[in-house]
Each structure stands twice: as structure tokens, then as C-alpha cells.
Write a protein that holds these residues in place. Structure first.
Motif, PDB file in Angstrom:
ATOM      1  N   THR A 338       0.826  -1.221   0.000  1.00  0.00           N
ATOM      2  CA  THR A 338       0.000   0.000   0.000  1.00  0.00           C
ATOM      3  C   THR A 338       0.857   1.267   0.000  1.00  0.00           C
ATOM      4  OG1 THR A 338      -0.163   0.182   2.417  1.00  0.00           O
ATOM      5  CG2 THR A 338      -1.762  -1.261   1.318  1.00  0.00           C
ATOM      6  N   LEU A 339       2.152   1.124   0.287  1.00  0.00           N
ATOM      7  CA  LEU A 339       3.033   2.297   0.339  1.00  0.00           C
ATOM      8  C   LEU A 339       3.840   2.484  -0.943  1.00  0.00           C
ATOM      9  CD1 LEU A 339       4.402   2.023   3.994  1.00  0.00           C
ATOM     10  CD2 LEU A 339       2.424   3.282   3.150  1.00  0.00           C
ATOM     11  N   MET A 340       3.870   1.452  -1.783  1.00  0.00           N
ATOM     12  CA  MET A 340       4.631   1.556  -3.016  1.00  0.00           C
ATOM     13  C   MET A 340       3.956   2.556  -3.961  1.00  0.00           C
ATOM     14  SD  MET A 340       7.198  -0.221  -2.465  1.00  0.00           S
ATOM     15  CE  MET A 340       7.773  -1.521  -1.356  1.00  0.00           C
ATOM     16  N   ASP A 341       4.749   3.462  -4.494  1.00  0.00           N
ATOM     17  CA  ASP A 341       4.259   4.493  -5.429  1.00  0.00           C
ATOM     18  C   ASP A 341       3.189   5.381  -4.810  1.00  0.00           C
ATOM     19  OD1 ASP A 341       5.912   3.448  -7.483  1.00  0.00           O
ATOM     20  OD2 ASP A 341       4.430   1.910  -7.898  1.00  0.00           O
ATOM     21  N   TRP A 342       3.159   5.462  -3.487  1.00  0.00           N
ATOM     22  CA  TRP A 342       2.198   6.333  -2.801  1.00  0.00           C
ATOM     23  C   TRP A 342       2.926   7.543  -2.254  1.00  0.00           C
ATOM     24  CZ3 TRP A 342       1.313   7.467   2.646  1.00  0.00           C
ATOM     25  CH2 TRP A 342       0.108   8.149   2.896  1.00  0.00           C
ATOM     26  N   THR A 343       2.377   8.708  -2.472  1.00  0.00           N
ATOM     27  CA  THR A 343       2.945   9.941  -1.931  1.00  0.00           C
ATOM     28  C   THR A 343       2.008  10.469  -0.854  1.00  0.00           C
ATOM     29  OG1 THR A 343       3.932  10.497  -4.065  1.00  0.00           O
ATOM     30  CG2 THR A 343       3.689  12.289  -2.458  1.00  0.00           C
ATOM     31  N   PRO A 344       2.492  10.644   0.371  1.00  0.00           N
ATOM     32  CA  PRO A 344       1.620  11.168   1.428  1.00  0.00           C
ATOM     33  C   PRO A 344       0.999  12.501   1.016  1.00  0.00           C
ATOM     34  CG  PRO A 344       3.672  10.363   2.372  1.00  0.00           C
ATOM     35  CD  PRO A 344       3.835  10.335   0.879  1.00  0.00           C
ATOM     36  N   PRO A 345      -0.330  12.633   1.091  1.00  0.00           N
ATOM     37  CA  PRO A 345      -0.981  13.877   0.668  1.00  0.00           C
ATOM     38  C   PRO A 345      -0.815  14.982   1.708  1.00  0.00           C
ATOM     39  CG  PRO A 345      -2.612  12.363   1.530  1.00  0.00           C
ATOM     40  CD  PRO A 345      -1.309  11.624   1.554  1.00  0.00           C
ATOM     41  N   ARG A 346      -1.119  16.190   1.316  1.00  0.00           N
ATOM     42  CA  ARG A 346      -1.136  17.322   2.243  1.00  0.00           C
ATOM     43  C   ARG A 346      -2.586  17.619   2.601  1.00  0.00           C
ATOM     44  NH1 ARG A 346       3.499  21.078   1.970  1.00  0.00           N
ATOM     45  NH2 ARG A 346       2.025  22.597   2.802  1.00  0.00           N
ATOM     46  N   LEU A 347      -2.820  18.008   3.827  1.00  0.00           N
ATOM     47  CA  LEU A 347      -4.162  18.410   4.240  1.00  0.00           C
ATOM     48  C   LEU A 347      -4.629  19.552   3.335  1.00  0.00           C
ATOM     49  CD1 LEU A 347      -6.420  18.057   6.404  1.00  0.00           C
ATOM     50  CD2 LEU A 347      -5.297  19.906   7.675  1.00  0.00           C
ATOM     51  N   LEU A 369      -6.660  23.006  13.687  1.00  0.00           N
ATOM     52  CA  LEU A 369      -6.090  22.455  12.456  1.00  0.00           C
ATOM     53  C   LEU A 369      -5.469  21.086  12.718  1.00  0.00           C
ATOM     54  CD1 LEU A 369      -5.780  23.314   9.491  1.00  0.00           C
ATOM     55  CD2 LEU A 369      -3.476  24.134  10.059  1.00  0.00           C
ATOM     56  N   ALA A 370      -4.793  20.966  13.869  1.00  0.00           N
ATOM     57  CA  ALA A 370      -4.198  19.677  14.237  1.00  0.00           C
ATOM     58  C   ALA A 370      -5.281  18.619  14.421  1.00  0.00           C
ATOM     59  CB  ALA A 370      -3.362  19.825  15.505  1.00  0.00           C
ATOM     60  N   GLU A 371      -6.418  19.019  14.990  1.00  0.00           N
ATOM     61  CA  GLU A 371      -7.505  18.062  15.197  1.00  0.00           C
ATOM     62  C   GLU A 371      -8.130  17.650  13.874  1.00  0.00           C
ATOM     63  OE1 GLU A 371     -11.581  17.787  17.835  1.00  0.00           O
ATOM     64  OE2 GLU A 371      -9.754  18.661  18.681  1.00  0.00           O
ATOM     65  N   VAL A 372      -8.296  18.603  12.961  1.00  0.00           N
ATOM     66  CA  VAL A 372      -8.824  18.282  11.635  1.00  0.00           C
ATOM     67  C   VAL A 372      -7.901  17.264  10.950  1.00  0.00           C
ATOM     68  CG1 VAL A 372      -9.264  19.184   9.311  1.00  0.00           C
ATOM     69  CG2 VAL A 372     -10.014  20.476  11.321  1.00  0.00           C
ATOM     70  N   GLN A 373      -6.599  17.533  11.018  1.00  0.00           N
ATOM     71  CA  GLN A 373      -5.642  16.625  10.378  1.00  0.00           C
ATOM     72  C   GLN A 373      -5.693  15.241  11.011  1.00  0.00           C
ATOM     73  OE1 GLN A 373      -1.713  17.835   8.793  1.00  0.00           O
ATOM     74  NE2 GLN A 373      -0.857  16.564  10.448  1.00  0.00           N
ATOM     75  N   LYS A 374      -5.809  15.179  12.342  1.00  0.00           N
ATOM     76  CA  LYS A 374      -5.858  13.892  13.044  1.00  0.00           C
ATOM     77  C   LYS A 374      -7.040  13.058  12.559  1.00  0.00           C
ATOM     78  CE  LYS A 374      -6.061  11.939  17.710  1.00  0.00           C
ATOM     79  NZ  LYS A 374      -6.146  12.250  19.168  1.00  0.00           N
ATOM     80  N   ILE A 375      -8.213  13.687  12.440  1.00  0.00           N
ATOM     81  CA  ILE A 375      -9.413  12.967  11.983  1.00  0.00           C
ATOM     82  C   ILE A 375      -9.254  12.554  10.530  1.00  0.00           C
ATOM     83  CG2 ILE A 375     -11.900  13.173  11.575  1.00  0.00           C
ATOM     84  CD1 ILE A 375     -11.935  15.225  13.914  1.00  0.00           C
ATOM     85  N   TRP A 376      -8.707  13.464   9.722  1.00  0.00           N
ATOM     86  CA  TRP A 376      -8.502  13.204   8.288  1.00  0.00           C
ATOM     87  C   TRP A 376      -7.579  12.006   8.074  1.00  0.00           C
ATOM     88  CZ3 TRP A 376      -3.867  14.922   5.469  1.00  0.00           C
ATOM     89  CH2 TRP A 376      -3.977  14.786   4.078  1.00  0.00           C
TER      90      TRP A 376
END
Length: 403
Positions: A338-347, A369-376
Motif C-alpha cells: 500500500t506504500l509503493m508508489d504512494w505519496t503522502p498527501p497534504r491536508l 487544524l491539528a484536530e482536523v488533520q488527526k481525523i482526516w
């Protein structure tokens, strides 16, 4: 094993014929030597090419310049000039003999005796020369037979060769892992064990470089076991023991099962006790880069259990997540894919979007903002519409808390 160097692509690289002509190879003044000959005989890929010559360094430079070939005096104090042909470096070294050695460096003198040059090298399989035109192998110490028998031997007296350069202890086990059948030469193994304390006189950078080269080899376990049983690493890295070897064995199996390319740094992490503080201490002792030390610590800073692979990768980076997933024997290997060729997205929103929703500027913005990111992240990085819903809910929550 043939006594002629087989033909191969590397011998037809652009510019090589002109270089050999400039060095007088047709007159017997220069020959291929070392790893290229050894690997060429085994029909392995050759990347680094070394040439030995009876011509002294100044003469080499003059000949190369006359032929329009770039000459770089990379190791002129030890007789080595690097020729650059079509962007490809070729090391050219004048035949040498050791005048004196202290276990770390040698004082040398030039010679025109090929056997004398061969005698100062470490292993029989590395003291092979090949004429670029007749392809004939010159073998003074039985290196061709040793290659055929998968035998790694020092030239002459093993203890004397180690006394000349203590790093040869570590090189012995690396070459055994690559070319041997995991059975050490008895004289060599005895000499390495007896001289293990002399590794303390070497720079830690040289030790680290050699250890990482060993760990990059596909099958390093048998050599490492011999090193641990023989107390070879005890003076410089006592943290590596039998339990580390078991962890490394598991890691190598998991690398293979998941189709993941081996990593020397990941394998070093598996060899060390699962404690990031110890990893940092060893990294500092080996003078590893800050990046490498951080990787060791990240790999050993908790297991991968419980975290979704992409969640883990978002938190610590893809490299760190793969290291942890492979080192942790409880982590499902399916997570690697699941990590191959995957780029972590930005919030896909920032603090301004929360203020636009009615949140008062101030410290609450960063917290929200930190809480939004945590849920996301926990929800697996949903799309923008879901992020907007999360943002609305979070802003409402913070506004209620302020009332």
C-alpha cells in the motif's frame, strides 16, 4: 574457470580503447586488475574499473593529457590517477610495494614488478591481472582456483596482511559473504579473531563503510554469525549479538517475501537492540550522518502494530514506515504494497479556512487544524468534501468550548 578474461559489455565502453592505447597496453605497460578481473571471470556486472601500470603517476598524467583524456590526481600520493572517459571514472594506479605500514596507512614505493604489486594486495581473488589485448590472466597466488572453489584466502601470511591494514578483518568477512560458501579459511579466521582489538585503531567512518557494504550483500548472515562468535565486532560495536542476528534473519526473510529491496541501514537497525537511544549512540560512534542516525532511531522507535501503514507513513515518512513494517515481525507484509508508489498527501486546507468559518484568530487555530488533520488521517485521507465537513464540525466544537 577459464584463464582468459571473458568478453563483456564493460570492455566495450566508449573511450576505453583510447585510454588503453594511451597507457601503452599493447606494449604490456598496463593491465586490468582487481575487482573487474575477478567479477569478469565470474561473469558478474562490472561497474568500477581499475588499471595497474608500470608508468609512474606523472607519466600517466602526461600520456592522458596528450590523448585528450581528462586526468584527475585523486590519490596521487599513493600512485592513483583517475581518468574520466565519457563521464566514467577509471582508476589507474602505478605498481607499488609497501615500504612500511602501521595498520591504517602504508608508505609505498613504485616498482615495475607485477608480482611485487600483487603481493601487497589482500586476497588471492583480488590479485588477478588481465591483459586488455590478449585477455590472458596473470595469477601469482592461485586466485583463479580460489574463485572456482569459492575460497577466500589472504595472500601469504594472514596475520601479516592484517597487520598492514586492520580493515582487512572486516573486508575478509564481506568477501566471504559475497564469494565464499560460508566456510572460512581456518588460518584467515584465526588471524581475524586474534587481531580483532586492532579495529579500535581504525576510524569509525571506515568501520561503518565496511559494515554497511557487508549488510548490503544479499546473504550476510553466515559471515555475521562468524563475526559474532569470533568476537570480531566486540571491540567496536558490542551491541551486536546473537539476538540481533535473529532479528536480522527475520528481516531478510520479510524483505524477500515482500519483494522489498535490501537496505543496509535497515539491516543495521535490525541488528541493534530495539532501543532508539542505543541506535543513536551507535550511529554517533560510527560517525554516521544525521540523516542515517535519524533513520536508525525512527526504525526502532516503537513497532508498527496497530497503525494503518499509510497513517504510519504520514506520521514518520514512507522510508521509516517501511523499515518498521519489515522489522516488526507482527506487522502484516501486505501493508508494504500500500506504500509503493504512494505519496503522502497534504491536508487540503489551512488555518485561513478555519478562520473563514468563524474561528477566532489565535492559538485555537493551530489546535483546531491539528484536530482536523488527526481525523482526516484516521479516516484514511478522505476527499475535499469530507475535509470540509470535518472542518465545520471542528470549528463548531471550538466555538462551543469558548461560549
Amino acid at each position: 574457470m577459464t584463464s582468459l578474461l571473458p568478453d563483456a559489455d564493460w570492455r566495450h565502453r566508449p573511450g576505453l580503447d583510447a585510454l588503453l592505447k594511451a597507457l601503452g597496453s599493447e606494449q604490456g605497460l598496463a593491465r586490468f586488475v582487481g575487482g573487474a578481473v575477478r567479477d569478469g571471470l565470474l561473469c558478474l556486472p562490472v561497474s568500477d574499473l581499475d588499471i595497474a601500470t608500470v608508468i609512474e603517476p606523472k607519466g600517466v598524467i602526461d600520456r592522458l593529457k596528450a590523448a585528450g583524456i581528462k586526468a584527475v590526481p585523486t590519490g596521487i600520493d599513493h600512485g592513483t590517477i583517475t581518468a574520466v572517459i565519457n563521464g566514467w571514472p577509471v582508476e589507474i594506479t602505478t605498481l607499488r610495494r609497501d615500504v612500511s605500514t602501521d595498520g591504517r596507512r602504508a608508505t609505498i614505493a613504485y616498482t615495475d614488478d607485477w608480482r611485487e604489486d600483487a603481493a601487497r594486495r589482500d586476497f588471492t581473488i583480488n590479485a588477478l591481472y588481465a591483459d586488455p589485448f590478449t585477455h590472458k590472466i596473470t595469477d601469482f597466488f592461485g586466485g583463479v582456483a580460489d574463485l572456482k572453489a569459492h575460497r577466500v584466502r589472504f595472500i601469504g601470511d594472514a596475520s601479516a596482511r592484517i597487520a598492514e591494514d586492520h580493515l582487512r578483518i572486516l573486508r575478509y568477512f564481506r568477501f566471504l559473504a559475497r564469494f565464499g560458501h560460508d566456510e572460512p579459511d581456518e588460518e584467515a579466521y584465526t588471524a581475524c579473531r586474534a587481531a580483532a582489538n586492532s579495529l579500535m585503531a581504525l576510524s569509525r567512518e571506515r568501520i561503518a563503510d565496511e559494515l554497511l557494504k557487508l549488510l548490503a550483500i544479499p546473504r550476510p548472515l553466515a559471515s555475521l554469525q562468524l563475526m559474532i562468535e569470533g568476537g570480531i565486532l566486540l571491540p567496536v560495536i558490542p551491541e551486536i549479538d546473537g539476538s540481533g542476528l535473529a532479528r536480522l534473519s527475520t528481516l531478510i526473510e520479510r524483505e524477500s517475501a515482500s519483494g522489498t529491496s535490501p537496505s543496509a541501514m535497515r539491516r543495521l537497525a535490525a541488528l541493534l537492540p530495539p532501543d532508539p537511544r542505543i541506535a543513536d549512540q551507535v550511529g554517533a560512534r560510527l560517525k554516521l550522518s544525521n540523516k542515517a542516525r535519524k533513520r536508525l532511531m525512527t526504525a526502532l522507535d516503537g513497532s508498527a502494530t496497530g497503525a494503518a501503514p499509510r497513517t504510519l507513513a504520514f506520521q514518520i515518512g514512507i522510508e521509516g514506515a517501511i523499515d518498521r513494517l519489515l522489522i516488526d515481525p507482527e506487522a502484516p507484509l501486505s501493508g508494504i504494497a500500500t506504500l509503493m508508489d504512494w505519496t503522502p498527501p497534504r491536508l487540503p486546507l489551512g488555518g485561513g479556512a478555519l478562520i473563514a468559518r468563524g474561528l477566532q484568530p489565535g492559538p485555537d487555530v493551530a489546535k483546531a487544524l491539528a484536530e482536523v488533520q488527526k481525523i482526516w488521517v484516521a479516516e484514511g485521507f478522505p476527499d475535499d468534501s469530507r475535509v470540509a465537513e470535518i472542518a465545520d464540525q471542528t470549528v463548531s466544537k471550538f466555538q462551543r468550548a469558548r461560549q
